[in-house]
Design an enzyme around this catalytic site. Structure first.
Site, mmCIF file in Angstrom:
data_model
loop_
_atom_site.group_PDB
_atom_site.id
_atom_site.type_symbol
_atom_site.label_atom_id
_atom_site.label_comp_id
_atom_site.label_asym_id
_atom_site.label_seq_id
_atom_site.Cartn_x
_atom_site.Cartn_y
_atom_site.Cartn_z
ATOM 1 C CE1 TYR A 13 7.997 1.837 -4.109
ATOM 2 C CE2 TYR A 13 6.135 0.812 -2.670
ATOM 3 C CZ TYR A 13 6.570 1.764 -3.764
ATOM 4 O OH TYR A 13 5.864 2.622 -4.321
ATOM 5 C CE1 TYR A 141 5.019 7.010 -4.700
ATOM 6 C CE2 TYR A 141 2.708 6.855 -3.426
ATOM 7 C CZ TYR A 141 3.831 6.284 -4.082
ATOM 8 O OH TYR A 141 3.524 4.989 -4.565
ATOM 9 C CG ASP A 235 -2.577 11.829 -4.746
ATOM 10 O OD1 ASP A 235 -3.680 11.276 -4.009
ATOM 11 O OD2 ASP A 235 -1.506 11.391 -5.030
ATOM 12 C CE LYS A 264 -1.616 4.342 0.322
ATOM 13 N NZ LYS A 264 -0.977 5.414 -0.336
HETATM 14 C C1 LIG Z 1 -0.426 5.669 -1.787
HETATM 15 C C2 LIG Z 1 -0.663 6.944 -2.381
HETATM 16 C C3 LIG Z 1 -0.902 6.753 -3.738
HETATM 17 C C4 LIG Z 1 -0.873 5.386 -4.568
HETATM 18 O O1 LIG Z 1 -1.768 4.517 -4.250
HETATM 19 P P1 LIG Z 1 -1.655 2.968 -4.762
HETATM 20 O O2 LIG Z 1 -3.229 2.304 -4.092
HETATM 21 O O3 LIG Z 1 -0.439 2.539 -3.976
HETATM 22 O O4 LIG Z 1 -1.537 2.897 -6.167
HETATM 23 C C5 LIG Z 1 -1.166 7.883 -4.701
HETATM 24 N N1 LIG Z 1 -1.152 9.168 -4.161
HETATM 25 C C6 LIG Z 1 -0.776 9.062 -2.594
HETATM 26 C C7 LIG Z 1 -1.032 10.449 -1.845
HETATM 27 C C8 LIG Z 1 -0.564 8.064 -1.898
HETATM 28 O O5 LIG Z 1 -0.378 7.974 -0.443
#
Ligand SMILES: *Cc1c(COP(=O)(O)O)cnc(C)c1O
Length: 413
Positions: A13, A141, A235, A264
């Protein structure tokens, strides 16, 4: 034309031509990042929210070291192993409802891809054609790979730019008012024949702008997905593992999805690992005598034993130490420490949930200037868009947290 400013690294980025060079990190400990030049920064964002126990936790290091001695990696096709089995069992035990079937991968984006693919395949396996699109929410996101990008906010996710390279999904506002709830209800009814699932980040849209919504809003999304016979994907890549004050954000709304994505903080910020966990109904759609009904996915480093051992050790720490209480206590400190910014010129909003504190500023922002000002105060805070946020380690000592909050008040006030 001038030569590239640094070595062979392509940075994330970043417009590398104009951005200042990155800082060189040498070591980490607790909630600190030590730079090669000797400066020590208090980390306000725990390395994109992963380092929930702080850096270099001895329990996680010991678990990874022990696993390194016996088996750093083995392929997962045709083989299984104790670290993966133990971790899957543990996740199934911690997750609500019947989320019992764990598919491991290596990043949040891939965990989302797997969830989208599995949801679409549920309908194919049931013999229902044409249900391959997704309902998603503005401001969301979900990652950087193609499928994940296609369900990100259509403006932020640059959908127009990538055009037909991205699958076209159907977007809604989160149902945080009667009118929006009715719009979602009506939209899902209209499109249900082409939809596989609804995907949402529960309680907080993270990288899309740290936007919060009430548990009732999530409950309403879940209710409407059910009403229209759609699968629900949560998610929890950002919110999972204590960040919102409960182990999983969905607990606060009493919602059990069909699929949940985790990554994460899964390994306590040490190794890349992700999981897509399915409930009984989704899993049943793949349980068949037909080989083509199997889930057609299998990352090379799936269920990496080092990462599984790290995740298992991280979950030990959640069991043994009062992480959730710590997250809630941080939330109280964030609320009180950021309150003076409310109503200041240029401050649009201050919001706190669990160990997440975000200040929304009025554009235009001088992002490089803000970043410099935080560095000068010895703190690692990385504004993005119109947001300056804190998501520190859940174990951050009080004096480090106080320094972060003082820097926020000085720089933004
Ligand atoms: C960071 C994130 C992702 C993507 O995870 P990566 O390990 O960077 O591919 C997907 N969904 C959410 C809600 C995130 O915070």
């Amino acid at each position: 034309m001038s030569a590239p400013r640094t070595d062979h690294l392509w940075r994330p980025y970043t417009q590398m031509k104009t951005a200042p060079p990155p800082l060189r990190a040498a070591r980490t400990h607790g909630s600190r990042i030590v730079l090669e030049d000797g400066r020590e920064l208090v980390d306000g964002i725990a390395s994109w929210w992963t380092a929930c126990h702080g850096y270099n936790h001895p329990h996680i290091r010991a678990a990874v070291a022990a696993q390194l001695d016996t088996m750093p990696h083995v392929m997962f096709g045709g083989l299984t192993h104790a670290p993966a089995e133990a971790l899957a069992r543990r996740l199934a035990g911690l997750l609500p409802g019947d989320l019992d079937h764990v598919f491991f991968s290596d990043s949040g984006s891939v965990a989302v891809e797997v969830a989208l693919k599995a949801a679409a395949q549920v309908w194919l396996n049931r013999g229902v054609a044409g249900r391959s699109r997704f309902a998603a929410f503005r401001g969301g996101y979900h990652g950087d790979t193609m499928g994940a990008m296609s369900v990100c906010d259509p403006e932020e996710g640059m959908h127009r730019r990538f055009g037909r390279y991205l699958p076209e999904q159907i977007f809604f506002d989160l149902p945080d008012s009667r009118a929006r709830e009715a719009a979602l209800d009506e939209g899902l009814a209209r499109h249900r024949g082409s939809l596989a699932a609804v995907i949402v980040e529960p309680l907080v849209q993270g990288a899309g702008g740290m936007r919060l919504h009430a548990p009732e809003v999530l409950a309403s999304v879940a209710r409407l997905a059910r009403r229209h016979g759609l699968l629900l994907i949560l998610d929890e890549v950002f919110t999972g593992f204590g960040r919102t004050g409960t182990l999983f954000a969905c607990e606060q709304a009493g919602v059990v999805p069909d699929l949940i994505c985790l990554s994460k903080a899964l390994t306590g910020g040490t190794l890349p690992l992700a999981a897509t966990v399915a409930g009984a109904e989704v899993f049943a759609a793949f349980w068949s005598d037909d080989p083509a009904a199997a889930l057609m996915h299998g990352p090379t480093f799936m269920a990496n034993p080092l990462a599984c051992a790290a995740a298992e050790a991280s979950l030990d720490l959640f069991a043994r130490e009062p992480r959730l209480a710590q997250a809630r206590a941080i939330g109280e400190r964030l609320a009180e420490g950021l309150a003076p910014l409310r109503g200041r010129p240029g401050v649009v909003d201050v919001r706190v949930l669990g160990a997440i504190g975000a200040v929304q500023l009025a554009p235009p922002l001088d992002l490089p200037g803000l970043k410099r000002a935080f560095l000068e105060r010895g703190v690692w805070v990385r504004p993005f868009g119109d947001i300056v946020y804190l998501t520190p380690a859940l174990t951050i000592p009080e004096d480090d947290l106080a320094r972060l909050l003082a820097a926020m008040r000085e720089v933004l006030g």
